[in-house]
Enzyme design. Sequence first.
Site, PDB file in Angstrom:
ATOM      1  N   CYS A   1      38.458  74.643  49.595  1.00  0.00           N
ATOM      2  CA  CYS A   1      37.072  74.310  49.839  1.00  0.00           C
ATOM      3  C   CYS A   1      36.250  75.477  49.595  1.00  0.00           C
ATOM      4  O   CYS A   1      34.943  75.407  49.266  1.00  0.00           O
ATOM      5  CB  CYS A   1      36.992  73.730  51.397  1.00  0.00           C
TER       6      CYS A   1
ATOM      7  N   GLU B   1      34.781  68.978  53.888  1.00  0.00           N
ATOM      8  CA  GLU B   1      33.533  70.104  53.059  1.00  0.00           C
ATOM      9  C   GLU B   1      33.501  69.386  51.861  1.00  0.00           C
ATOM     10  O   GLU B   1      32.540  69.451  51.200  1.00  0.00           O
ATOM     11  CB  GLU B   1      34.249  71.426  53.026  1.00  0.00           C
TER      12      GLU B   1
ATOM     13  N   CYS C   1      39.173  75.661  54.509  1.00  0.00           N
ATOM     14  CA  CYS C   1      40.459  76.052  53.623  1.00  0.00           C
ATOM     15  C   CYS C   1      40.230  76.779  52.408  1.00  0.00           C
ATOM     16  O   CYS C   1      39.059  76.758  51.991  1.00  0.00           O
ATOM     17  CB  CYS C   1      41.098  74.838  53.521  1.00  0.00           C
TER      18      CYS C   1
ATOM     19  N   CYS D   1      39.361  67.178  52.054  1.00  0.00           N
ATOM     20  CA  CYS D   1      38.661  67.876  53.264  1.00  0.00           C
ATOM     21  C   CYS D   1      37.314  67.188  53.432  1.00  0.00           C
ATOM     22  O   CYS D   1      36.706  67.071  52.458  1.00  0.00           O
ATOM     23  CB  CYS D   1      38.601  69.199  53.042  1.00  0.00           C
TER      24      CYS D   1
ATOM     25  N   ASN E   1      37.167  64.353  56.866  1.00  0.00           N
ATOM     26  CA  ASN E   1      38.392  64.637  55.973  1.00  0.00           C
ATOM     27  C   ASN E   1      39.208  62.922  56.104  1.00  0.00           C
ATOM     28  O   ASN E   1      38.846  62.313  56.754  1.00  0.00           O
ATOM     29  CB  ASN E   1      39.540  65.339  56.488  1.00  0.00           C
ATOM     30  N   ILE E   2      39.605  62.792  54.639  1.00  0.00           N
ATOM     31  CA  ILE E   2      40.144  61.402  54.486  1.00  0.00           C
ATOM     32  C   ILE E   2      41.635  61.712  54.313  1.00  0.00           C
ATOM     33  O   ILE E   2      41.775  62.153  52.857  1.00  0.00           O
ATOM     34  CB  ILE E   2      39.405  60.785  53.567  1.00  0.00           C
ATOM     35  N   GLU E   3      42.633  61.224  54.799  1.00  0.00           N
ATOM     36  CA  GLU E   3      44.039  61.527  54.592  1.00  0.00           C
ATOM     37  C   GLU E   3      44.538  60.612  53.964  1.00  0.00           C
ATOM     38  O   GLU E   3      44.072  59.449  53.670  1.00  0.00           O
ATOM     39  CB  GLU E   3      44.676  61.849  56.074  1.00  0.00           C
ATOM     40  N   ASN E   4      45.672  60.650  53.112  1.00  0.00           N
ATOM     41  CA  ASN E   4      46.357  59.736  52.319  1.00  0.00           C
ATOM     42  C   ASN E   4      47.942  59.873  52.869  1.00  0.00           C
ATOM     43  O   ASN E   4      48.324  60.975  53.102  1.00  0.00           O
ATOM     44  CB  ASN E   4      46.054  60.048  51.069  1.00  0.00           C
ATOM     45  N   ALA E   5      48.569  58.650  52.738  1.00  0.00           N
ATOM     46  CA  ALA E   5      50.038  58.749  52.852  1.00  0.00           C
ATOM     47  C   ALA E   5      50.731  59.541  51.861  1.00  0.00           C
ATOM     48  O   ALA E   5      51.834  60.321  52.212  1.00  0.00           O
ATOM     49  CB  ALA E   5      50.483  57.422  52.721  1.00  0.00           C
TER      50      ALA E   5
END
Length: 138
Positions: free
Chosen positions: A98, A55, A95, A53, A42-46
């Site tokens: 996905c 997947e 989720c 996600c 997973n690669i989150e962002n501000a």
Amino acid sequence: MTESELLKCALNASKRAYSPYSHFCVGAVLLTRGGAVYTGCNIENASYPATVCAERVAISAAVAAGEREFEAIAIVGGREEDILSGAVLDECPPCGICRQVMAEFCDENFRVILGSPDDFGVYTLGQLLPHGFCKGSM
Ligand code: THU
């Protein structure tokens, strides 16, 4: 690769998660029908909705590499502290978004492997997304 090996690989991928906001790490390993594997984390962002996600990162990497036929995905997820300390992890189900993206490329027999390398469950996409909207629905 066995289910357990795929989950080990997913656990390694989860350690590469970029999740400074949730501190929840997810790794995914996608197995193609030809036996190749593609990983994602997973690669989150501000801007929270811009988060991707694990997947979908794995599926995107595979499709971008020219793959369209998939056999299974192994997913491992947990709180950052549990992932890093090697704690026992619960199953981390994909989720809804996905599941929908899986349904674009995978049939109802596609296997979704959840849990940890020595204690896991195997589900089909048909079980996780029954009566979904897909190509054939239009
Ligand atoms: N996450 C995934 O990577 N896959 C899922 O199927 C569920 C959630 C991530 C997104 C976010 O970075 C964190 O887990 C908490 O929701």
